[in-house]
Design a protein around this motif. Sequence first.
Motif: not given
Length: 278
Positions: A133-137, A157-162, A166-167, A222-224
Amino acid sequence: MPGPTPNLKPYQHAKAGAKPARFDLDKVSPQAKPYSSGDKAADKAAVETLARELDELQNLFYADRRFKLLVVLQGTDTSGKDGTLRGVFGQMSALGVHTVAWKAPTEPERARDYLWRIHQQVPANGEVTVFNRSHYEDVLVPGVNKWITPAQVKERYAHINDFERMLTETGTVVVKFMLHISKDEQRKRLQERLDDPTKRWKFSAGDLEVRKQWKQYQRAYADAISATGTPWAPWTVVPADSKTHRNLMIASVMKQVFESLKLRYPPDDASLKNLKVV
Protein backbone atom coordinates in the motif's frame (compact mmCIF):
# COMPACT_ATOMS: atom_id res chain seq x y z
CA MET A 1 9.63 -21.84 -19.71
CA PRO A 2 7.74 -18.66 -20.71
CA GLY A 3 8.21 -17.52 -24.28
CA PRO A 4 9.03 -14.03 -25.59
CA THR A 5 8.17 -11.07 -23.39
CA PRO A 6 4.58 -10.01 -24.17
CA ASN A 7 3.48 -6.53 -25.09
CA LEU A 8 3.04 -4.52 -21.89
CA LYS A 9 1.12 -1.71 -23.56
CA PRO A 10 -2.39 -2.92 -22.61
CA TYR A 11 -1.29 -3.16 -18.98
CA GLN A 12 0.65 0.08 -18.59
CA HIS A 13 -0.43 3.68 -18.32
CA ALA A 14 1.96 6.63 -18.57
CA LYS A 15 -0.13 9.38 -20.11
CA ALA A 16 -1.26 11.58 -17.25
CA GLY A 17 -1.15 15.30 -17.96
CA ALA A 18 -3.37 18.35 -18.06
CA LYS A 19 -6.05 16.18 -19.68
CA PRO A 20 -5.08 12.59 -18.78
CA ALA A 21 -6.24 9.78 -21.04
CA ARG A 22 -8.77 7.57 -19.28
CA PHE A 23 -7.45 4.13 -18.35
CA ASP A 24 -10.24 1.58 -18.74
CA LEU A 25 -9.64 -0.93 -15.96
CA ASP A 26 -12.64 -2.97 -17.13
CA LYS A 27 -10.73 -3.90 -20.28
CA VAL A 28 -8.02 -5.66 -18.28
CA SER A 29 -9.18 -9.14 -17.34
CA PRO A 30 -8.01 -10.24 -13.88
CA GLN A 31 -7.89 -13.79 -15.28
CA ALA A 32 -5.48 -12.89 -18.10
CA LYS A 33 -2.03 -14.51 -18.10
CA PRO A 34 0.05 -12.63 -20.69
CA TYR A 35 3.34 -13.84 -19.18
CA SER A 36 2.35 -17.48 -18.71
CA SER A 37 3.84 -20.35 -20.70
CA GLY A 38 0.62 -22.29 -20.22
CA ASP A 39 2.39 -24.70 -17.88
CA LYS A 40 1.94 -23.82 -14.21
CA ALA A 41 4.94 -25.87 -13.06
CA ALA A 42 7.15 -24.16 -15.64
CA ASP A 43 5.82 -20.75 -14.59
CA LYS A 44 6.59 -21.48 -10.93
CA ALA A 45 10.11 -22.55 -11.88
CA ALA A 46 10.50 -19.36 -13.89
CA VAL A 47 9.47 -17.26 -10.88
CA GLU A 48 12.10 -18.99 -8.74
CA THR A 49 14.76 -18.37 -11.38
CA LEU A 50 13.75 -14.74 -11.72
CA ALA A 51 13.80 -14.27 -7.93
CA ARG A 52 17.43 -15.47 -7.86
CA GLU A 53 18.30 -13.18 -10.75
CA LEU A 54 16.66 -10.25 -9.00
CA ASP A 55 18.74 -10.97 -5.92
CA GLU A 56 21.91 -10.72 -8.03
CA LEU A 57 20.68 -7.55 -9.73
CA GLN A 58 19.76 -5.99 -6.40
CA ASN A 59 23.26 -6.74 -5.11
CA LEU A 60 24.70 -4.93 -8.13
CA PHE A 61 22.19 -2.10 -7.62
CA TYR A 62 23.38 -1.75 -4.02
CA ALA A 63 27.03 -1.66 -5.10
CA ASP A 64 26.37 0.83 -7.91
CA ARG A 65 24.70 3.42 -5.61
CA ARG A 66 23.74 5.73 -8.48
CA PHE A 67 20.02 5.07 -8.10
CA LYS A 68 17.24 4.54 -5.60
CA LEU A 69 14.28 2.26 -6.34
CA LEU A 70 10.75 2.69 -5.02
CA VAL A 71 8.28 -0.10 -5.79
CA VAL A 72 4.60 0.56 -5.06
CA LEU A 73 2.22 -2.38 -4.60
CA GLN A 74 -1.44 -1.35 -4.62
CA GLY A 75 -4.55 -3.47 -4.75
CA THR A 76 -7.74 -4.38 -2.96
CA ASP A 77 -7.81 -6.69 0.06
CA THR A 78 -6.45 -10.19 -0.82
CA SER A 79 -4.97 -8.99 -4.13
CA GLY A 80 -1.61 -10.51 -3.18
CA LYS A 81 0.67 -7.77 -1.93
CA ASP A 82 2.13 -9.96 0.83
CA GLY A 83 2.48 -12.90 -1.57
CA THR A 84 4.33 -10.69 -4.04
CA LEU A 85 6.76 -9.62 -1.34
CA ARG A 86 7.52 -13.26 -0.53
CA GLY A 87 7.58 -14.62 -4.06
CA VAL A 88 9.33 -11.82 -5.95
CA PHE A 89 11.36 -9.86 -3.41
CA GLY A 90 11.86 -12.50 -0.71
CA GLN A 91 15.26 -13.66 -1.89
CA MET A 92 16.80 -10.21 -2.03
CA SER A 93 19.33 -9.32 0.66
CA ALA A 94 17.86 -7.51 3.65
CA LEU A 95 20.96 -5.31 3.52
CA GLY A 96 19.57 -3.19 0.69
CA VAL A 97 15.81 -3.88 0.71
CA HIS A 98 13.26 -2.21 2.96
CA THR A 99 9.53 -2.92 3.09
CA VAL A 100 6.94 -0.48 4.46
CA ALA A 101 3.39 -1.68 5.16
CA TRP A 102 1.21 1.43 5.30
CA LYS A 103 -1.75 1.59 7.67
CA ALA A 104 -4.20 4.37 8.48
CA PRO A 105 -2.31 7.50 9.54
CA THR A 106 -1.76 8.11 13.23
CA GLU A 107 -2.92 11.28 14.98
CA PRO A 108 0.54 12.97 14.68
CA GLU A 109 0.63 12.01 11.00
CA ARG A 110 -2.85 13.42 10.37
CA ALA A 111 -1.68 16.69 11.91
CA ARG A 112 0.72 17.10 8.97
CA ASP A 113 0.34 16.96 5.21
CA TYR A 114 -0.49 13.46 3.96
CA LEU A 115 2.84 13.03 2.13
CA TRP A 116 4.95 13.89 5.18
CA ARG A 117 5.10 10.33 6.50
CA ILE A 118 5.67 8.95 3.00
CA HIS A 119 8.69 11.09 2.28
CA GLN A 120 10.44 9.79 5.39
CA GLN A 121 10.40 6.24 4.02
CA VAL A 122 11.60 6.70 0.45
CA PRO A 123 14.83 4.85 -0.45
CA ALA A 124 18.38 6.15 -0.16
CA ASN A 125 21.12 5.58 -2.74
CA GLY A 126 21.47 1.89 -3.53
CA GLU A 127 18.31 0.94 -1.64
CA VAL A 128 15.16 -0.80 -2.83
CA THR A 129 12.05 0.18 -0.88
CA VAL A 130 8.78 -1.68 -1.44
CA PHE A 131 5.56 -0.03 -0.33
CA ASN A 132 2.81 -2.48 0.67
CA ARG A 133 0.00 0.00 0.00
CA SER A 134 1.21 3.58 -0.29
CA HIS A 135 0.44 7.28 -0.50
CA TYR A 136 -2.39 6.35 -2.87
CA GLU A 137 -4.39 5.11 0.11
CA ASP A 138 -4.61 8.74 1.25
CA VAL A 139 -6.67 9.49 -1.85
CA LEU A 140 -8.48 6.23 -2.59
CA VAL A 141 -9.99 5.68 0.86
CA PRO A 142 -11.04 9.25 1.70
CA GLY A 143 -12.22 9.73 -1.87
CA VAL A 144 -14.47 6.66 -1.92
CA ASN A 145 -15.83 7.47 1.54
CA LYS A 146 -16.37 11.11 0.55
CA TRP A 147 -14.19 12.43 3.36
CA ILE A 148 -12.65 14.69 0.73
CA THR A 149 -14.32 16.31 -2.26
CA PRO A 150 -13.74 15.37 -5.93
CA ALA A 151 -11.79 18.64 -6.26
CA GLN A 152 -9.54 17.60 -3.39
CA VAL A 153 -9.03 14.17 -4.97
CA LYS A 154 -7.88 15.85 -8.18
CA GLU A 155 -5.65 18.19 -6.18
CA ARG A 156 -4.02 15.31 -4.32
CA TYR A 157 -3.25 13.46 -7.52
CA ALA A 158 -1.55 16.61 -8.81
CA HIS A 159 0.49 16.68 -5.58
CA ILE A 160 1.47 13.04 -6.06
CA ASN A 161 2.56 13.62 -9.65
CA ASP A 162 4.79 16.46 -8.50
CA PHE A 163 6.11 14.39 -5.58
CA GLU A 164 6.98 11.42 -7.78
CA ARG A 165 8.55 13.67 -10.40
CA MET A 166 10.75 15.22 -7.72
CA LEU A 167 11.80 11.73 -6.62
CA THR A 168 12.71 10.67 -10.14
CA GLU A 169 14.58 13.90 -10.84
CA THR A 170 16.74 13.23 -7.77
CA GLY A 171 17.66 9.66 -8.72
CA THR A 172 14.71 7.51 -7.64
CA VAL A 173 13.21 5.01 -10.07
CA VAL A 174 9.50 4.69 -9.30
CA VAL A 175 7.74 1.47 -10.32
CA LYS A 176 4.02 1.12 -9.54
CA PHE A 177 1.97 -2.08 -9.70
CA MET A 178 -1.79 -2.36 -9.31
CA LEU A 179 -2.67 -5.98 -8.50
CA HIS A 180 -5.97 -6.53 -10.29
CA ILE A 181 -8.25 -9.32 -9.04
CA SER A 182 -11.90 -10.10 -9.69
CA LYS A 183 -14.64 -9.72 -7.11
CA ASP A 184 -15.27 -13.47 -7.19
CA GLU A 185 -11.60 -14.25 -6.59
CA GLN A 186 -11.60 -11.89 -3.61
CA ARG A 187 -14.63 -13.71 -2.21
CA LYS A 188 -12.78 -17.03 -2.46
CA ARG A 189 -9.66 -15.66 -0.78
CA LEU A 190 -11.59 -14.01 2.04
CA GLN A 191 -13.46 -17.26 2.65
CA GLU A 192 -10.16 -19.16 2.72
CA ARG A 193 -8.95 -16.81 5.44
CA LEU A 194 -12.08 -17.46 7.48
CA ASP A 195 -11.85 -21.22 7.02
CA ASP A 196 -8.14 -21.56 7.83
CA PRO A 197 -7.21 -20.99 11.51
CA THR A 198 -3.66 -20.10 10.45
CA LYS A 199 -4.95 -17.32 8.18
CA ARG A 200 -7.93 -16.09 10.19
CA TRP A 201 -5.82 -13.42 11.89
CA LYS A 202 -5.63 -11.67 8.51
CA PHE A 203 -9.40 -11.34 8.33
CA SER A 204 -11.28 -8.31 9.62
CA ALA A 205 -15.02 -7.74 9.67
CA GLY A 206 -14.21 -4.40 8.09
CA ASP A 207 -13.07 -6.26 4.97
CA LEU A 208 -16.70 -7.14 4.28
CA GLU A 209 -17.78 -3.52 4.62
CA VAL A 210 -15.11 -2.41 2.16
CA ARG A 211 -16.17 -5.22 -0.18
CA LYS A 212 -19.62 -3.61 -0.41
CA GLN A 213 -17.84 -0.65 -2.06
CA TRP A 214 -16.24 -2.81 -4.76
CA LYS A 215 -17.56 -0.79 -7.70
CA GLN A 216 -16.59 2.51 -6.10
CA TYR A 217 -13.05 1.30 -5.48
CA GLN A 218 -12.72 -0.05 -9.02
CA ARG A 219 -13.69 3.37 -10.36
CA ALA A 220 -11.31 5.02 -7.90
CA TYR A 221 -8.43 2.85 -9.04
CA ALA A 222 -9.18 3.64 -12.67
CA ASP A 223 -9.18 7.35 -11.77
CA ALA A 224 -5.87 7.00 -9.89
CA ILE A 225 -4.17 5.17 -12.75
CA SER A 226 -5.52 7.68 -15.26
CA ALA A 227 -4.39 10.69 -13.23
CA THR A 228 -0.98 9.48 -12.05
CA GLY A 229 0.34 7.10 -14.68
CA THR A 230 3.14 9.39 -15.86
CA PRO A 231 6.21 8.93 -18.07
CA TRP A 232 8.35 9.24 -14.94
CA ALA A 233 6.20 6.94 -12.76
CA PRO A 234 4.01 4.69 -14.93
CA TRP A 235 1.46 2.22 -13.63
CA THR A 236 1.50 -1.47 -14.54
CA VAL A 237 -1.80 -3.27 -14.01
CA VAL A 238 -1.11 -6.92 -13.17
CA PRO A 239 -3.83 -9.52 -13.78
CA ALA A 240 -3.64 -11.26 -10.42
CA ASP A 241 -6.36 -13.90 -10.10
CA SER A 242 -3.50 -16.35 -10.68
CA LYS A 243 -0.92 -15.96 -7.91
CA THR A 244 1.76 -17.64 -10.01
CA HIS A 245 1.13 -15.35 -12.97
CA ARG A 246 1.10 -12.29 -10.71
CA ASN A 247 4.57 -13.11 -9.42
CA LEU A 248 5.83 -14.06 -12.87
CA MET A 249 4.69 -10.78 -14.42
CA ILE A 250 6.00 -8.57 -11.61
CA ALA A 251 9.35 -10.39 -11.47
CA SER A 252 9.71 -10.09 -15.25
CA VAL A 253 8.99 -6.35 -15.19
CA MET A 254 11.39 -5.83 -12.27
CA LYS A 255 14.16 -7.61 -14.17
CA GLN A 256 13.56 -5.28 -17.12
CA VAL A 257 13.72 -2.26 -14.81
CA PHE A 258 17.05 -3.30 -13.28
CA GLU A 259 18.57 -4.14 -16.65
CA SER A 260 17.45 -0.83 -18.16
CA LEU A 261 19.62 1.04 -15.63
CA LYS A 262 22.85 -0.43 -17.06
CA LEU A 263 24.13 -1.08 -13.57
CA ARG A 264 27.86 -1.34 -12.93
CA TYR A 265 30.22 -2.00 -10.08
CA PRO A 266 32.09 1.07 -8.84
CA PRO A 267 35.62 1.54 -10.25
CA ASP A 268 38.44 -0.19 -8.40
CA ASP A 269 40.34 1.78 -5.82
CA ALA A 270 43.81 2.21 -7.31
CA SER A 271 45.37 2.02 -3.85
CA LEU A 272 44.22 -1.59 -3.58
CA LYS A 273 45.80 -2.76 -6.84
CA ASN A 274 48.99 -4.25 -5.43
CA LEU A 275 47.73 -5.30 -1.99
CA LYS A 276 48.12 -8.93 -0.94
CA VAL A 277 46.15 -10.70 1.75
CA VAL A 278 48.50 -12.66 4.01
